[in-house]
Write a protein that holds these residues in place. Structure first.
Motif, PDB file in Angstrom:
ATOM      1  N   GLY A  36       0.816  -1.199   0.000  1.00  0.00           N
ATOM      2  CA  GLY A  36       0.000   0.000   0.000  1.00  0.00           C
ATOM      3  C   GLY A  36       0.851   1.250   0.000  1.00  0.00           C
ATOM      4  N   PRO A  37       0.235   2.406  -0.207  1.00  0.00           N
ATOM      5  CA  PRO A  37       0.980   3.672  -0.229  1.00  0.00           C
ATOM      6  C   PRO A  37       1.422   4.071   1.167  1.00  0.00           C
ATOM      7  CG  PRO A  37      -1.380   4.079  -0.375  1.00  0.00           C
ATOM      8  CD  PRO A  37      -1.213   2.590  -0.448  1.00  0.00           C
ATOM      9  N   LEU A 206      -1.484 -11.627  -0.971  1.00  0.00           N
ATOM     10  CA  LEU A 206      -1.223 -10.194  -0.962  1.00  0.00           C
ATOM     11  C   LEU A 206      -2.423  -9.451  -0.386  1.00  0.00           C
ATOM     12  CD1 LEU A 206       0.807  -8.076  -2.103  1.00  0.00           C
ATOM     13  CD2 LEU A 206      -0.393  -8.243  -4.273  1.00  0.00           C
ATOM     14  N   GLY A 207      -2.135  -8.521   0.534  1.00  0.00           N
ATOM     15  CA  GLY A 207      -3.180  -7.657   1.050  1.00  0.00           C
ATOM     16  C   GLY A 207      -2.906  -6.221   0.651  1.00  0.00           C
ATOM     17  N   VAL A 208      -3.787  -5.631  -0.152  1.00  0.00           N
ATOM     18  CA  VAL A 208      -3.633  -4.240  -0.563  1.00  0.00           C
ATOM     19  C   VAL A 208      -4.338  -3.360   0.465  1.00  0.00           C
ATOM     20  CG1 VAL A 208      -4.034  -2.545  -2.374  1.00  0.00           C
ATOM     21  CG2 VAL A 208      -3.566  -4.928  -2.986  1.00  0.00           C
ATOM     22  N   GLN A 215      -8.109  -3.623   1.407  1.00  0.00           N
ATOM     23  CA  GLN A 215      -9.072  -3.509   0.324  1.00  0.00           C
ATOM     24  C   GLN A 215      -9.285  -4.842  -0.392  1.00  0.00           C
ATOM     25  OE1 GLN A 215     -10.534  -0.385  -0.243  1.00  0.00           O
ATOM     26  NE2 GLN A 215      -9.392   0.192   1.596  1.00  0.00           N
ATOM     27  N   GLN A 216      -8.228  -5.660  -0.452  1.00  0.00           N
ATOM     28  CA  GLN A 216      -8.335  -6.975  -1.082  1.00  0.00           C
ATOM     29  C   GLN A 216      -7.228  -7.861  -0.534  1.00  0.00           C
ATOM     30  OE1 GLN A 216      -8.475  -6.937  -5.355  1.00  0.00           O
ATOM     31  NE2 GLN A 216      -8.604  -9.158  -5.554  1.00  0.00           N
ATOM     32  N   VAL A 232      -7.842  -0.595  -5.822  1.00  0.00           N
ATOM     33  CA  VAL A 232      -6.891  -1.662  -6.135  1.00  0.00           C
ATOM     34  C   VAL A 232      -6.536  -1.628  -7.615  1.00  0.00           C
ATOM     35  CG1 VAL A 232      -6.503  -4.156  -6.146  1.00  0.00           C
ATOM     36  CG2 VAL A 232      -7.737  -3.104  -4.239  1.00  0.00           C
ATOM     37  N   ALA A 233      -7.536  -1.423  -8.464  1.00  0.00           N
ATOM     38  CA  ALA A 233      -7.301  -1.365  -9.908  1.00  0.00           C
ATOM     39  C   ALA A 233      -6.352  -0.232 -10.265  1.00  0.00           C
ATOM     40  CB  ALA A 233      -8.630  -1.191 -10.645  1.00  0.00           C
TER      41      ALA A 233
END
Length: 369
Positions: A36-37, A206-208, A215-216, A232-233
């Motif tokens: 993630g950011p 993977l966890g975003v 989120q996913q 996510v996209a």
């Protein structure tokens, strides 16, 4: 069997919630990644797993044992967790061997020496034990940090942005090497990174993360090809969105024709199928847009980025909308040239938008999978 389990983890700094109800499971021997950011809460979550921070709600279990819940926190040194830090955190005054053996003081000298030698060989630094950290490259220092984390035979390894100080080429190579080492040792691991290339290279799952929420949570393949929502996209991979209109539950019409999906069209964050006539934004990745000299569909080359084996083209469609296409580099086209394209879309990824008009070509292209 799940080796690491998080249920409803909440962490706050004052009134600011940094981690908001996060839960996931990591199976024994699996490598997971939190991607993630900056500021999304991933490093805070890793520190909670390590035991460096209290949690406001939820429960963390390692090997079936509860190590954190509100009002109870097992100290980090009692969790059987190894940690690899972003800055390596090696002791500059100790040799490589002494750094690796730092956590093995309880062993007999001969056993400690044997364990250190085994680990240095495992990470590709056999015979380097007498050197000091400043005599090693960044990649070698990272291997020493990994060996030190593995030395006490922990149940779990946590890696906090472990390759961010390395150049791109070394980062990609070392991430693959570290994955092989962890797999050879059957070590369960959690990696934190903002770099999706590292995540894809290392992770089994993977966890975003964004705004303290996962989120996913999925395989890298599904995160890339089947993103759960618009964030996510946008965050994972490259791509553009084309305006479209739903024809039925498995077809959507865009400027380039009608796309048919092998999966039901899912175009809302709730993953509910869209109805006929619903306006959508359809995600196209660079690998969805194929250069084809035989195609009657033409697009103008607006920009090109040479990547060695491939060229990333920015192509303008008849409507003025631009898409990306990843093409083998022996297809070297000039800016302004019009080239043939076709789509190779395995399944449609789309998100609801307000219904609006968009230009369509007369020719409908159908992609059956």
């Amino acid at each position: 069997m799940a080796h690491l389990e998080l249920e409803g983890i909440v962490q706050r700094y004052g009134s600011h919630t940094v981690v908001d109800g996060v839960g996931f499971r990591v199976e024994t021997g699996s490598i997971a990644c939190l991607l993630g950011p900056s500021g999304c809460g991933k490093t805070t979550l890793l520190r909670c797993i390590a035991g460096f921070e209290e949690i406001a709600a939820g429960e963390i279990r390692v090997g079936g044992r509860t190590v954190s819940r509100p009002g109870r926190r097992v100290p980090p040194e009692q969790r059987q967790i190894g940690m690899v830090f972003q800055d390596y955190a090696l002791f500059p005054h100790l040799s490589v061997a002494a750094n690796v053996g730092f956590g093995l003081a309880a062993l007999a000298i001969s056993d400690r020496q044997a364990r250190v030698a085994e680990l240095l060989a495992t990470v590709g630094l056999g015979g380097q034990g007498n050197k000091y950290p400043h005599e090693l490259s960044g990649g070698q220092q990272q291997r020493v940090a990994l060996a030190r984390a593995l030395a006490p035979q922990p149940q779990l390894i946590l890696l906090d942005e472990p390759f961010s100080n390395l150049d791109v080429g070394l980062r990609e190579r070392l991430s693959l090497e570290v994955r092989e080492i962890l797999k050879s040792q059957n070590i369960t691991a959690v990696l934190v990174t903002h770099d999706q290339h590292e995540a894809f290279a290392m992770a089994d799952e993977l966890g975003v993360m964004a705004a303290g929420i996962i989120q996913q949570w999925d395989s890298p393949y599904r995160v890339y090809h089947q993103p759960a929502n618009r964030f996510v996209a946008d965050f994972v991979g490259q791509g553009v969105f084309l305006s479209g209109m739903v024809v039925d539950e498995s077809r959507v019409e865009v400027e380039l024709g009608v796309l048919e999906s092998r999966l039901p069209l899912e175009c809302s964050q709730g993953c509910e199928p869209c109805g006929k006539g619903c306006g959508v934004e359809v995600l196209l990745r660079p690998d969805d847009v194929i250069h084809d000299d035989r195609s009657t569909l033409l697009a103008e080359v607006r920009h090109k980025a040479f990547r060695g084996a491939e060229i990333l083209y920015t192509l303008r469609l008849e409507s003025g909308v631009e898409v990306l296409s990843l093409v083998p580099s022996h297809h070297d086209h000039a800016i302004g040239e019009r080239i043939g394209i076709r789509l190779d879309v395995d399944h449609v990824v789309a998100f609801k938008t307000p219904t609006r008009a968009f230009p369509l070509t007369a020719q409908a292209i159908r992609f059956h999978r």
